[in-house]
Design an enzyme around this catalytic site. Structure first.
Site, PDB file in Angstrom:
ATOM      1  N   ASP A   1       0.834  -1.201   0.000  1.00 51.59           N
ATOM      2  CA  ASP A   1       0.000   0.000   0.000  1.00 51.59           C
ATOM      3  C   ASP A   1       0.870   1.253   0.000  1.00 51.59           C
ATOM      4  O   ASP A   1       1.668   1.455   0.907  1.00 51.59           O
ATOM      5  CB  ASP A   1      -0.907   0.010   1.237  1.00 51.59           C
ATOM      6  CG  ASP A   1      -1.870  -1.168   1.255  1.00 51.59           C
ATOM      7  OD1 ASP A   1      -2.823  -1.146   0.474  1.00 51.59           O
ATOM      8  OD2 ASP A   1      -1.656  -2.116   2.033  1.00 51.59           O
TER       9      ASP A   1
ATOM     10  N   LYS B   1       5.086  -3.593  11.948  1.00 48.71           N
ATOM     11  CA  LYS B   1       6.103  -2.570  11.758  1.00 48.71           C
ATOM     12  C   LYS B   1       5.872  -1.493  12.812  1.00 48.71           C
ATOM     13  O   LYS B   1       4.718  -1.196  13.085  1.00 48.71           O
ATOM     14  CB  LYS B   1       5.980  -1.943  10.356  1.00 48.71           C
ATOM     15  CG  LYS B   1       6.135  -2.932   9.198  1.00 48.71           C
ATOM     16  CD  LYS B   1       5.668  -2.306   7.881  1.00 48.71           C
ATOM     17  CE  LYS B   1       5.636  -3.354   6.767  1.00 48.71           C
ATOM     18  NZ  LYS B   1       5.127  -2.827   5.489  1.00 48.71           N
TER      19      LYS B   1
ATOM     20  N   ASP C   1       6.742   3.338   2.119  1.00 49.90           N
ATOM     21  CA  ASP C   1       6.202   4.707   2.141  1.00 49.90           C
ATOM     22  C   ASP C   1       5.835   5.164   3.555  1.00 49.90           C
ATOM     23  O   ASP C   1       5.463   6.315   3.740  1.00 49.90           O
ATOM     24  CB  ASP C   1       4.954   4.811   1.256  1.00 49.90           C
ATOM     25  CG  ASP C   1       3.767   4.088   1.863  1.00 49.90           C
ATOM     26  OD1 ASP C   1       3.940   2.940   2.330  1.00 49.90           O
ATOM     27  OD2 ASP C   1       2.671   4.670   1.899  1.00 49.90           O
TER      28      ASP C   1
HETATM   29  C1  G6P Z   1      -1.229  -1.307   5.097  1.00 52.25           C
HETATM   30  C2  G6P Z   1      -1.917   0.047   4.959  1.00 52.25           C
HETATM   31  C3  G6P Z   1      -2.746   0.344   6.184  1.00 52.25           C
HETATM   32  C4  G6P Z   1      -3.707  -0.815   6.456  1.00 52.25           C
HETATM   33  C5  G6P Z   1      -2.919  -2.095   6.677  1.00 52.25           C
HETATM   34  C6  G6P Z   1      -3.820  -3.299   6.919  1.00 52.25           C
HETATM   35  O1  G6P Z   1      -0.191  -1.199   6.001  1.00 52.25           O
HETATM   36  O2  G6P Z   1      -0.959   1.075   4.783  1.00 52.25           O
HETATM   37  O3  G6P Z   1      -3.461   1.541   5.974  1.00 52.25           O
HETATM   38  O4  G6P Z   1      -4.512  -0.550   7.591  1.00 52.25           O
HETATM   39  O5  G6P Z   1      -2.133  -2.339   5.512  1.00 52.25           O
HETATM   40  O6  G6P Z   1      -4.552  -3.558   5.755  1.00 52.25           O
HETATM   41  P1  G6P Z   1      -5.757  -4.593   5.649  1.00 52.25           P
HETATM   42  O7  G6P Z   1      -5.934  -4.752   4.161  1.00 52.25           O
HETATM   43  O8  G6P Z   1      -5.313  -5.860   6.303  1.00 52.25           O
HETATM   44  O9  G6P Z   1      -6.920  -3.998   6.324  1.00 52.25           O
HETATM   45 MG    MG Z   2       2.646   1.350   2.830  1.00 51.23          MG
END
Ligand code: G6P
Ligand code: MG
Length: 218
Positions: free
Chosen positions: A9, A143, A168
């Protein structure tokens, strides 16, 4: 040969806008305001921790059962956006970098907090590039803990010091540094100042630079 680990993401695809819409609707439904600035703070943060933060910002307490219901609701809404994703949503020059690395026989892994990572990679047709995929279903420590990246290195049969991470989120850069990997920030240099290198996006990254990552001693 080196190992290249990509966050998903914000690095491969811009899903932050979908997370934002899904979290905003959920927050508003329970009477909590939710801004784009707050959404920024959820980048790289797991689903559970994101909801905890939103409830904290809204000073709201709910039961464990309600918490579970809200998590499911948010994810279903998010998945309805993911459903329509295609290759056109891959961020600029990501495919070029993946193609280049694989033409140079480098190992490639995904290191993401998302539990939807496998489905998203599939939607945008990039699964074939990855030697290993480590996502939110496989890690216990989020993380900035290095677990996700160390796990990816292990699955690629690479030493951490021979791995390079593209991230990012601040927490992701910290995780890469804690894993003793080379950290490359994708985004704003003033926010990602702990990274070894920062680029606004992959269009700013030259093949020369990637060659240096592949072969630092040359
Ligand atoms: C990434 C995104 C977060 C998100 C997390 C979990 O790290 O940057 O914004 O909350 O993934 O994603 P999920 O798809 O498991 O809800
Ligand atoms: Mg990311």
């Amino acid at each position: 040969m080196n190992g290249f680990i990509f966050d998903l993401d914000g690095v491969i695809v811009d899903t932050a806008k979908y997370h934002y819409q899904a979290w905003k609707q959920l927050a508003n439904n329970i009477g909590i305001e939710f801004s784009l600035e707050q959404n920024e703070q959820l980048k790289g943060v797991s689903r559970v921790e994101s909801l905890k933060k939103i409830l904290h910002w809204g000073q709201k307490t709910i039961s464990d059962d309600e918490f579970t219901v809200l998590m499911t609701e948010k994810n279903n809404h998010y998945l309805s956006f993911i459903e329509t994703m295609g290759e056109d949503e891959i961020l600029p020059d990501v495919s070029k970098v993946l193609n280049y690395l694989s033409s140079k026989n480098q190992k490639i892994a995904l290191g993401s907090a998302s539990k939807n990572a496998v489905g998203i990679l599939d939607k945008v047709n990039l699964t074939r590039f990855f030697d290993a995929i480590v996502d939110g279903n496989q890690v216990t420590h989020a993380k900035p803990d290095p677990e996700v990246f160390l796990n990816a290195a292990e699955q690629m049969h690479m030493q951490p010091e021979d791995c390079i991470v593209f991230e990012d989120a601040v927490a992701g850069i910290q995780a890469a540094n804690a894993a003793k990997m080379v950290s490359v920030g994708i985004g704003d240099a003033s926010i990602l100042h702990e990274a070894d290198y920062v680029f606004k996006d992959f269009t700013e990254m030259s093949l020369d630079f990637i060659d240096k990552l592949i072969n630092p001693k040359k």
